[in-house]
Design an enzyme around this catalytic site. Sequence first.
Site, PDB file in Angstrom:
ATOM      1  N   ASN A  11     -10.221  41.602 -12.444  1.00  0.00           N
ATOM      2  CA  ASN A  11     -10.499  42.532 -13.533  1.00  0.00           C
ATOM      3  C   ASN A  11      -9.237  43.358 -13.773  1.00  0.00           C
ATOM      4  O   ASN A  11      -8.915  44.239 -12.988  1.00  0.00           O
ATOM      5  CB  ASN A  11     -11.683  43.422 -13.141  1.00  0.00           C
ATOM      6  N   LYS A  13      -8.690  45.500 -15.985  1.00  0.00           N
ATOM      7  CA  LYS A  13      -8.968  46.836 -16.543  1.00  0.00           C
ATOM      8  C   LYS A  13      -8.006  47.101 -17.703  1.00  0.00           C
ATOM      9  O   LYS A  13      -7.608  46.168 -18.400  1.00  0.00           O
ATOM     10  CB  LYS A  13      -8.905  47.899 -15.442  1.00  0.00           C
ATOM     11  N   HIS A  95     -19.740  47.436 -15.537  1.00  0.00           N
ATOM     12  CA  HIS A  95     -18.770  47.902 -14.548  1.00  0.00           C
ATOM     13  C   HIS A  95     -18.950  49.409 -14.367  1.00  0.00           C
ATOM     14  O   HIS A  95     -19.307  50.117 -15.309  1.00  0.00           O
ATOM     15  CB  HIS A  95     -17.347  47.581 -15.017  1.00  0.00           C
ATOM     16  N   GLU A  97     -16.999  51.757 -14.303  1.00  0.00           N
ATOM     17  CA  GLU A  97     -16.239  52.584 -15.248  1.00  0.00           C
ATOM     18  C   GLU A  97     -16.936  52.646 -16.610  1.00  0.00           C
ATOM     19  O   GLU A  97     -16.820  53.640 -17.326  1.00  0.00           O
ATOM     20  CB  GLU A  97     -14.799  52.059 -15.345  1.00  0.00           C
ATOM     21  N   GLU A 165     -20.166  46.586  -6.360  1.00  0.00           N
ATOM     22  CA  GLU A 165     -18.974  47.434  -6.290  1.00  0.00           C
ATOM     23  C   GLU A 165     -19.396  48.860  -5.946  1.00  0.00           C
ATOM     24  O   GLU A 165     -19.825  49.615  -6.824  1.00  0.00           O
ATOM     25  CB  GLU A 165     -18.228  47.429  -7.631  1.00  0.00           C
ATOM     26  N   GLY A 171     -10.656  51.375  -6.429  1.00  0.00           N
ATOM     27  CA  GLY A 171      -9.358  51.978  -6.716  1.00  0.00           C
ATOM     28  C   GLY A 171      -8.978  53.094  -5.763  1.00  0.00           C
ATOM     29  O   GLY A 171      -8.046  53.851  -6.013  1.00  0.00           O
ATOM     30  N   SER A 211     -11.294  47.765  -3.764  1.00  0.00           N
ATOM     31  CA  SER A 211     -10.103  47.753  -2.909  1.00  0.00           C
ATOM     32  C   SER A 211      -9.940  46.478  -2.075  1.00  0.00           C
ATOM     33  O   SER A 211      -9.528  46.535  -0.917  1.00  0.00           O
ATOM     34  CB  SER A 211     -10.064  49.000  -2.020  1.00  0.00           C
TER      35      SER A 211
END
Length: 248
Positions: A11, A13, A95, A97, A165, A171, A211
């Site tokens: 991904n 992003k 996701h 985000e 996730e 991240g 991560s």
Amino acid sequence: NMDRKFFVGGNWKMNGDKATIDGICAFLSKGPINSDTDVVVAPPYCYLQYSKDKLPATVKVAAQNCYKEKEGAFTGEISPSMIKDVGGTWVITGHSERRHTMGETDEFVAEKTKFALDNGLGVIPCVGEKLEEREADQTMAVISRQMKALADKIKDWTHVVIAYEPVWAIGTGKTASPEQAQDIHEKIRDWLKKTVSADVAKKTRIIYGGSVKGSNAAELAKKPDIDGFLVGGASLKPEFIEIINARG
Ligand code: G3P
């Protein structure tokens, strides 16, 4: 589990430009990529076609999101048929985000997932808890709620790959330990078994994101319910090859 084909997604992003994409396509073309692994990368929308044209044919292209209508007055959105038209075969939905920065609800994520599946895309819906939810022992309550919204709408699970996730691991450099990830993957599979069917639980791939690096992928990949990864930062770097081949 060897019955389920290993699946590794990258991904990207909101990262990359034509020059960096050229670099990523070069290391993916060089490989080597284990043929027993499904590999998918998700560039920003505006680079879907560019990436598709430069990637080796074995690497499939995903969009990072989509809308739940075919066309019309939805400024800023794109549809599954547009993704397919530029060579994409997958889409990521829900996701964290999107859920937490853009405010997407469980219901909205589920509607988009259903629409994308109905329109012939493979879908990678993402689920996962925030740190405060984990600390309050709400991890499975949150994931069950997210899964329930999806399961209410999904009829055929063949083209679904679930990404777990944990938000606190995204991240942050803080990977879930192989034991922590396995624990939740097993519980998601169990949830599928009880709520959907034993067959869907057995066949649906559940991949881990948060991560993942070249240095921790192999340990995670040994766990029986971890069927691959959804990789952010490290998918932009040559170590992504190591992650793709983590099952050995
Ligand atoms: O979708 C992948 C992701 O959210 C994980 O990101 O950078 O922690 O690998 P990262």
